[in-house]
Design a protein around this motif. Structure first.
Motif, PDB file in Angstrom:
ATOM      1  N   ARG A   1     -15.608  -1.198  10.981  1.00  0.00           N
ATOM      2  CA  ARG A   1     -14.087  -1.603  11.664  1.00  0.00           C
ATOM      3  C   ARG A   1     -13.226  -2.268  10.491  1.00  0.00           C
ATOM      4  O   ARG A   1     -12.276  -1.974  10.079  1.00  0.00           O
ATOM      5  CB  ARG A   1     -14.222  -2.417  12.806  1.00  0.00           C
ATOM      6  N   GLU A   2     -13.972  -3.107   9.875  1.00  0.00           N
ATOM      7  CA  GLU A   2     -13.264  -3.723   8.784  1.00  0.00           C
ATOM      8  C   GLU A   2     -12.773  -2.705   7.440  1.00  0.00           C
ATOM      9  O   GLU A   2     -11.489  -2.762   7.064  1.00  0.00           O
ATOM     10  CB  GLU A   2     -14.240  -4.623   8.106  1.00  0.00           C
ATOM     11  N   ALA A   3     -13.529  -1.661   7.369  1.00  0.00           N
ATOM     12  CA  ALA A   3     -13.071  -0.755   6.457  1.00  0.00           C
ATOM     13  C   ALA A   3     -11.743  -0.006   6.821  1.00  0.00           C
ATOM     14  O   ALA A   3     -10.842   0.305   6.130  1.00  0.00           O
ATOM     15  CB  ALA A   3     -14.282   0.359   6.445  1.00  0.00           C
ATOM     16  N   ARG A   4     -11.896   0.296   8.435  1.00  0.00           N
ATOM     17  CA  ARG A   4     -10.640   1.024   8.565  1.00  0.00           C
ATOM     18  C   ARG A   4      -9.340   0.003   8.510  1.00  0.00           C
ATOM     19  O   ARG A   4      -8.339   0.248   8.171  1.00  0.00           O
ATOM     20  CB  ARG A   4     -10.817   1.024  10.196  1.00  0.00           C
ATOM     21  N   ARG A   5      -9.686  -1.406   8.851  1.00  0.00           N
ATOM     22  CA  ARG A   5      -8.624  -2.352   8.557  1.00  0.00           C
ATOM     23  C   ARG A   5      -8.130  -2.280   7.048  1.00  0.00           C
ATOM     24  O   ARG A   5      -6.859  -2.117   6.764  1.00  0.00           O
ATOM     25  CB  ARG A   5      -8.852  -3.558   9.081  1.00  0.00           C
ATOM     26  N   GLU A   6      -9.132  -2.143   6.215  1.00  0.00           N
ATOM     27  CA  GLU A   6      -8.625  -2.274   4.527  1.00  0.00           C
ATOM     28  C   GLU A   6      -7.756  -1.014   4.664  1.00  0.00           C
ATOM     29  O   GLU A   6      -6.738  -0.997   3.807  1.00  0.00           O
ATOM     30  CB  GLU A   6      -9.926  -2.116   3.899  1.00  0.00           C
ATOM     31  N   LEU A   7      -8.236   0.038   5.045  1.00  0.00           N
ATOM     32  CA  LEU A   7      -7.539   1.365   4.890  1.00  0.00           C
ATOM     33  C   LEU A   7      -6.137   1.270   5.158  1.00  0.00           C
ATOM     34  O   LEU A   7      -5.084   1.649   4.516  1.00  0.00           O
ATOM     35  CB  LEU A   7      -8.297   2.480   5.519  1.00  0.00           C
ATOM     36  N   LEU A   8      -6.015   0.982   6.690  1.00  0.00           N
ATOM     37  CA  LEU A   8      -4.897   0.985   7.328  1.00  0.00           C
ATOM     38  C   LEU A   8      -3.736  -0.075   6.688  1.00  0.00           C
ATOM     39  O   LEU A   8      -2.416   0.284   6.471  1.00  0.00           O
ATOM     40  CB  LEU A   8      -4.764   0.855   8.761  1.00  0.00           C
ATOM     41  N   LEU A   9      -4.151  -1.005   6.361  1.00  0.00           N
ATOM     42  CA  LEU A   9      -3.648  -2.123   5.463  1.00  0.00           C
ATOM     43  C   LEU A   9      -2.807  -1.364   4.018  1.00  0.00           C
ATOM     44  O   LEU A   9      -1.394  -1.577   3.894  1.00  0.00           O
ATOM     45  CB  LEU A   9      -4.255  -3.307   4.981  1.00  0.00           C
ATOM     46  N   ASP A  10      -3.800  -1.031   3.340  1.00  0.00           N
ATOM     47  CA  ASP A  10      -3.092  -0.089   2.193  1.00  0.00           C
ATOM     48  C   ASP A  10      -2.186   0.911   2.384  1.00  0.00           C
ATOM     49  O   ASP A  10      -1.057   1.062   1.681  1.00  0.00           O
ATOM     50  CB  ASP A  10      -4.344   0.465   1.483  1.00  0.00           C
ATOM     51  N   VAL A  11      -2.386   1.469   3.634  1.00  0.00           N
ATOM     52  CA  VAL A  11      -1.300   2.446   3.765  1.00  0.00           C
ATOM     53  C   VAL A  11      -0.120   1.930   3.922  1.00  0.00           C
ATOM     54  O   VAL A  11       1.168   2.138   3.655  1.00  0.00           O
ATOM     55  CB  VAL A  11      -1.745   3.324   4.938  1.00  0.00           C
ATOM     56  N   GLN A  12       0.000   0.816   5.027  1.00  0.00           N
ATOM     57  CA  GLN A  12       1.254  -0.030   5.327  1.00  0.00           C
ATOM     58  C   GLN A  12       1.777  -0.578   3.989  1.00  0.00           C
ATOM     59  O   GLN A  12       3.109  -0.773   4.050  1.00  0.00           O
ATOM     60  CB  GLN A  12       0.676  -1.233   6.113  1.00  0.00           C
ATOM     61  N   GLU A  13       1.199  -0.944   3.205  1.00  0.00           N
ATOM     62  CA  GLU A  13       1.420  -1.545   2.076  1.00  0.00           C
ATOM     63  C   GLU A  13       1.994  -0.548   0.884  1.00  0.00           C
ATOM     64  O   GLU A  13       2.690  -1.139   0.135  1.00  0.00           O
ATOM     65  CB  GLU A  13       0.474  -2.438   1.444  1.00  0.00           C
ATOM     66  N   GLY A  14       1.866   0.684   1.336  1.00  0.00           N
ATOM     67  CA  GLY A  14       2.531   1.547   0.442  1.00  0.00           C
ATOM     68  C   GLY A  14       1.694   2.320  -0.481  1.00  0.00           C
ATOM     69  O   GLY A  14       2.243   2.949  -1.575  1.00  0.00           O
ATOM     70  N   ALA A  15       0.326   2.235  -0.172  1.00  0.00           N
ATOM     71  CA  ALA A  15      -0.490   3.171  -1.112  1.00  0.00           C
ATOM     72  C   ALA A  15      -0.032   4.622  -1.089  1.00  0.00           C
ATOM     73  O   ALA A  15       0.046   5.193   0.013  1.00  0.00           O
ATOM     74  CB  ALA A  15      -1.814   2.942  -0.912  1.00  0.00           C
ATOM     75  N   ASP A  16       0.005   5.374  -2.366  1.00  0.00           N
ATOM     76  CA  ASP A  16       0.053   6.954  -2.176  1.00  0.00           C
ATOM     77  C   ASP A  16      -0.944   7.497  -2.148  1.00  0.00           C
ATOM     78  O   ASP A  16      -1.044   8.717  -1.351  1.00  0.00           O
ATOM     79  CB  ASP A  16       0.672   7.101  -3.770  1.00  0.00           C
ATOM     80  N   ALA A  17      -2.116   7.043  -2.516  1.00  0.00           N
ATOM     81  CA  ALA A  17      -3.488   7.568  -2.199  1.00  0.00           C
ATOM     82  C   ALA A  17      -4.381   6.623  -1.946  1.00  0.00           C
ATOM     83  O   ALA A  17      -4.516   5.569  -2.501  1.00  0.00           O
ATOM     84  CB  ALA A  17      -3.729   8.536  -3.390  1.00  0.00           C
ATOM     85  N   LEU A  18      -5.521   6.835  -1.433  1.00  0.00           N
ATOM     86  CA  LEU A  18      -6.587   5.735  -1.236  1.00  0.00           C
ATOM     87  C   LEU A  18      -8.010   6.339  -1.496  1.00  0.00           C
ATOM     88  O   LEU A  18      -8.313   7.693  -1.486  1.00  0.00           O
ATOM     89  CB  LEU A  18      -6.878   5.605   0.390  1.00  0.00           C
ATOM     90  N   LEU A  19      -8.993   5.413  -1.872  1.00  0.00           N
ATOM     91  CA  LEU A  19     -10.204   5.854  -2.588  1.00  0.00           C
ATOM     92  C   LEU A  19     -11.148   4.918  -2.008  1.00  0.00           C
ATOM     93  O   LEU A  19     -11.142   3.526  -1.364  1.00  0.00           O
ATOM     94  CB  LEU A  19     -10.037   5.352  -4.023  1.00  0.00           C
ATOM     95  N   VAL A  20     -12.386   5.702  -1.486  1.00  0.00           N
ATOM     96  CA  VAL A  20     -13.571   5.033  -0.966  1.00  0.00           C
ATOM     97  C   VAL A  20     -14.526   4.996  -1.900  1.00  0.00           C
ATOM     98  O   VAL A  20     -14.720   6.118  -2.520  1.00  0.00           O
ATOM     99  CB  VAL A  20     -13.944   5.815   0.187  1.00  0.00           C
ATOM    100  N   LYS A  21     -15.366   3.943  -1.991  1.00  0.00           N
ATOM    101  CA  LYS A  21     -16.497   4.129  -3.186  1.00  0.00           C
ATOM    102  C   LYS A  21     -17.645   3.017  -2.533  1.00  0.00           C
ATOM    103  O   LYS A  21     -17.222   1.857  -2.051  1.00  0.00           O
ATOM    104  CB  LYS A  21     -15.962   3.851  -4.372  1.00  0.00           C
ATOM    105  N   PRO A  22     -19.011   3.097  -2.873  1.00  0.00           N
ATOM    106  CA  PRO A  22     -19.565   4.577  -3.624  1.00  0.00           C
ATOM    107  C   PRO A  22     -19.128   5.554  -2.633  1.00  0.00           C
ATOM    108  O   PRO A  22     -19.144   5.320  -1.302  1.00  0.00           O
ATOM    109  CB  PRO A  22     -20.983   4.286  -3.613  1.00  0.00           C
TER     110      PRO A  22
END
Ligand code: PBG
Length: 320
Positions: A227-248
């Motif tokens: 769930r926290e991963a999803r929050r990280e993801l959606l926050l970065d979208v909101q903040e204006g990220a053009d693309a997102l990365l997951v790792k490993p």
């Protein structure tokens, strides 16, 4: 035997298998990392076979020519500064190898997309991804320095700045700083879901970035938190990220799939140094076929939802 549905019918020949292939993998899906050092004439693999290349700007020029010709998706650059310092000052000097590198890439392979890491771990003596005060990695001061870093890299021609530090609020801050400097064309690839992972070992050797005390758990994510991963993801979208990365990549295929379903923003996965090293070590021990295992891992990462994979194998793919 009465078997009304026989899935093997469509797998009978190579051409049928090609016809019904659901997941493509080609060099353009892959981005090759390089560790950029000062000086001239340097092109060395940190440990033979691990795909971690330290290069000086001039040699990077030769590398990218071949990559562009081979259709690679891009290069991901990590700076290895000549001197480390902990006050966030003197950034331009510390980043000089990257300035030279970006110049070379633009001259030799103008169409090849450049991704440049934005993080402090290789630039500080303590090896943490932000500034440290009283033993604590401080967030907002770190974000200010990271923003300065992104602006410099943008001015020098980086197509993408890639914050991998995991401070809060850095995507919005980088976007604002870039725009204020007229760098609207520079994109942000945010490391949105980055685990505090044991799989970064070989990288830290190549980037000279291992933390000298403690670990990265106060800013990188715990592997178990979906769930926290999803929050990280959606926050970065909101903040204006053009693309997102997951790792490993390979230990987070489910989160990649979650990410693919949660947003339409382009998705990257990073097959990190330790993942690549595992495959290599197993192959060296005679336990598996390296090329086939690598193909399978990359296809699986694409199937899970990645548009692009940052992988130490990109170079070999583009040259095949
Ligand atoms: C910098 C950074 C790291 C990696 C990418 N950016 C190391 C870390 O966080 O310790 C790891 C990549 C790899 O292992 O290939 N923060």
């Amino acid at each position: 035997m009465n078997v009304p549905v026989r899935l093997r019918r469509l797998r009978q020949t190579p051409s049928l298998r090609a016809l019904f292939n659901e997941t493509s993998l080609s060099p353009r899906h892959l981005v090759q990392p390089y560790f950029v050092v000062a000086g001239k004439g340097v092109r060395q693999e940190v440990r033979p076979g691990l795909g971690l290349w330290q290069v000086s700007a001039d040699m990077l020029g030769e590398e990218v020519g071949a990559l562009e010709k081979g259709g690679a998706g891009g290069v991901m650059l990590f700076g290895v500064p000549e001197h480390k310092r902990d006050d966030g000052q003197g950034l331009a000097q510390q980043l000089a190898p990257l300035e030279a590198a970006l110049g070379e890439v633009k001259a030799r392979a103008p169409e090849l997309p450049t991704f440049v890491d934005v993080c402090l771990c290789a630039y500080t003596t303590h090896g943490h991804c932000g500034l440290v005060k009283d033993g604590v990695v401080v967030n907002d001061e770190s974000v200010r320095v990271l923003s300065d870093m992104a602006v410099l890299l943008g001015k020098w021609g980086a197509d993408f700045v890639c914050p991998s530090d995991m401070m809060d609020g850095r995507v919005a801050a980088l976007r604002r700083a870039l725009d204020e400097q007229g760098l609207q064309r520079v994109s942000i690839l945010s490391y949105a879901i980055k685990m505090a992972s044991a799989f970064y070992g070989p990288f830290r050797e190549a980037a000279h970035s291992a933390p000298s005390f403690g670990d990265r758990r106060s800013y990188q994510m715990p592997a178990g938190n979906r769930r926290e991963a999803r929050r990280e993801l959606l926050l970065d979208v909101q903040e204006g990220a053009d693309a997102l990365l997951v790792k490993p990549a390979m230990s987070n295929l489910d989160l990649l799939r979650d990410a693919r379903e949660a947003t339409d923003v382009p998705l990257f996965a990073y097959q990190v140094s330790g993942e690549y090293a595992m495959l290599r070590a197993a192959a060296d021990a005679g336990l598996l076929d390296f090329d086939r295992a690598l193909d399978e891992s990359l296809v699986s990462i694409r199937r899970a939802g990645a548009d692009v994979i940052v992988s130490y194998a990109a170079r070999a793919y583009a040259r095949r």
